[in-house]
Design an enzyme around this catalytic site. Structure first.
Site, PDB file in Angstrom:
ATOM      1  N   THR A 159      -3.956  -5.035   0.687  1.00  0.00           N
ATOM      2  CA  THR A 159      -3.283  -3.761   0.905  1.00  0.00           C
ATOM      3  C   THR A 159      -4.141  -2.824   1.747  1.00  0.00           C
ATOM      4  O   THR A 159      -3.606  -1.965   2.453  1.00  0.00           O
ATOM      5  CB  THR A 159      -2.923  -3.087  -0.431  1.00  0.00           C
ATOM      6  N   ASP A 160      -5.454  -3.000   1.694  1.00  0.00           N
ATOM      7  CA  ASP A 160      -6.317  -2.191   2.546  1.00  0.00           C
ATOM      8  C   ASP A 160      -6.052  -2.473   4.019  1.00  0.00           C
ATOM      9  O   ASP A 160      -6.124  -1.569   4.860  1.00  0.00           O
ATOM     10  CB  ASP A 160      -7.790  -2.454   2.208  1.00  0.00           C
ATOM     11  N   ARG A 166      31.180  32.264  -8.636  1.00  0.00           N
ATOM     12  CA  ARG A 166      29.810  31.995  -9.073  1.00  0.00           C
ATOM     13  C   ARG A 166      28.922  31.699  -7.875  1.00  0.00           C
ATOM     14  O   ARG A 166      29.407  31.392  -6.772  1.00  0.00           O
ATOM     15  CB  ARG A 166      29.768  30.806 -10.028  1.00  0.00           C
ATOM     16  N   ASN A 192      22.380  20.989  -9.640  1.00  0.00           N
ATOM     17  CA  ASN A 192      23.061  22.278  -9.715  1.00  0.00           C
ATOM     18  C   ASN A 192      22.039  23.315 -10.166  1.00  0.00           C
ATOM     19  O   ASN A 192      21.669  23.366 -11.341  1.00  0.00           O
ATOM     20  CB  ASN A 192      24.236  22.203 -10.690  1.00  0.00           C
ATOM     21  N   HIS A 194      21.316  26.415 -11.379  1.00  0.00           N
ATOM     22  CA  HIS A 194      22.126  27.426 -12.043  1.00  0.00           C
ATOM     23  C   HIS A 194      21.559  28.837 -11.837  1.00  0.00           C
ATOM     24  O   HIS A 194      20.341  29.049 -11.828  1.00  0.00           O
ATOM     25  CB  HIS A 194      22.199  27.138 -13.539  1.00  0.00           C
ATOM     26  N   LYS A 225       0.863  -1.185   0.000  1.00  0.00           N
ATOM     27  CA  LYS A 225       0.000   0.000   0.000  1.00  0.00           C
ATOM     28  C   LYS A 225       0.896   1.231   0.000  1.00  0.00           C
ATOM     29  O   LYS A 225       1.697   1.420   0.924  1.00  0.00           O
ATOM     30  CB  LYS A 225      -0.897   0.012   1.243  1.00  0.00           C
ATOM     31  N   PHE A 262      34.361  27.343 -11.197  1.00  0.00           N
ATOM     32  CA  PHE A 262      34.249  26.213 -12.127  1.00  0.00           C
ATOM     33  C   PHE A 262      35.032  26.543 -13.392  1.00  0.00           C
ATOM     34  O   PHE A 262      34.615  27.376 -14.196  1.00  0.00           O
ATOM     35  CB  PHE A 262      32.787  25.914 -12.460  1.00  0.00           C
ATOM     36  N   GLN A 316      30.957  18.391  -7.409  1.00  0.00           N
ATOM     37  CA  GLN A 316      31.423  17.065  -7.010  1.00  0.00           C
ATOM     38  C   GLN A 316      32.297  17.155  -5.759  1.00  0.00           C
ATOM     39  O   GLN A 316      32.190  16.314  -4.849  1.00  0.00           O
ATOM     40  CB  GLN A 316      32.215  16.423  -8.152  1.00  0.00           C
TER      41      GLN A 316
END
Length: 286
Positions: free
Chosen positions: A57-58, A169, A238, A240, A12, A152, A212
């Site tokens: 599942t109930d 940045r 990322n 941006h 469920k 970067f 990373q």
């Protein structure tokens, strides 16, 4: 050619549960999304439609609600362990139960008033199976941003590369992290708070030459500060931010006005582990 039934499970998904603890005039609130999955000897129901080994599942949904009333909710890891152990113990043909919980935050405004925080989602996945018990905690959508201390450059360039190198940045991400515990007993609240704080601290204090590098730093700080954690898996989009060209308006833009990008985005994923940690006993994913 023979056709055979492969690995299978059923359950469920996404039972929404709100539990109120009424302690006089001061109430407490837990808000969960609980998913249950069971696996075992379920061949008959697939091959012949014999449901004698199938728990509806109930019933799983009802068990979640009944356990919340009878046992309370507490920390999501503890509630998940309680449910998973119950299903393995009581359902004869089932040998593996996985309970996944999302826990949503609410900030207290008064004795019985709350505001949904929405700043992150806490998660827990508990698996009870013949090989033992595995507890994985996590956090989703923890949005972090540094306005500087990120570079970067030095990356591969080919005929399709248009990205300019930068030595300053904005670095922003929405952290999705999962961490596997070494055991099935811990102060779950303290552990979660400690891991979250370690992730944030590493992001803040890492001078980043790549996302990373930040990922490895975040996982390393968690493992160095939290001895109960075996390994950490991180997915860092990322987010941006693009410097807006204001020259057409006769204005300069010394790193002050940015456009927040939506998509596409870079996605950095990785696992940071203790080299002496025992292997996982069940599959787990970000």
């Amino acid at each position: 050619m023979a056709i055979v039934l492969g690995p299978n499970r059923y359950g469920k998904a996404e039972t929404r549960l709100v539990r109120v603890v009424r302690d006089g005039d001061t109430h407490a609130l837990a808000d969960l999304n609980v998913s249950v999955s069971l696996a075992g000897d379920l061949t008959a129901t697939h091959v012949t439609g014999d449901n004698s080994a199938v728990l509806p599942t109930d019933t799983m949904k009802n068990t979640v609600y009944a356990f919340a009333r009878e046992h309370g909710v507490g920390e999501p890891e503890a509630f998940g362990l309680l449910l998973a152990r119950h299903f393995v113990k009581t359902v004869g043909h089932v040998d593996t139960a996985t309970v996944t919980i999302e826990s949503y935050g609410w900030r207290r405004l008064g004795p019985h008033s709350f505001q949904r925080t929405g700043d992150l989602t806490r998660t827990a996945t508990v698996t009870v199976h013949p090989g033992g018990v595995q507890v994985v905690s996590g956090i989703s959508d923890l949005v972090l941003l540094n306005t500087t201390a990120s570079e970067f450059h030095g990356f591969i360039k080919d005929r399709y590369t248009t990205l300019a190198e930068t030595s300053d940045r904005i670095l922003a991400t929405a952290v999705n992290a999962r961490w596997r515990h070494l055991g099935d007993e811990a102060d779950w609240a303290d552990s979660f708070d400690g891991v979250r704080d370690a992730l944030v601290s590493a992001f803040v204090n890492t001078y980043s030459h790549s996302l990373q590098q930040t990922l490895l730093s975040m996982g390393t700080v968690v493992l160095s500060q939290r001895p109960e954690v075996a390994e950490v898996r991180l997915a860092l989009p990322n987010k941006h931010h693009y410097l807006v060209d204001l020259a057409p308006f006769g204005l300069d833009n010394p790193g002050q006005v940015f456009q927040a990008g939506d998509r596409p985005y870079g996605l950095i994923e990785g696992t940071v582990s203790r080299d002496d940690a025992p292997p996982a006993t069940a599959d787990w994913y970000l």
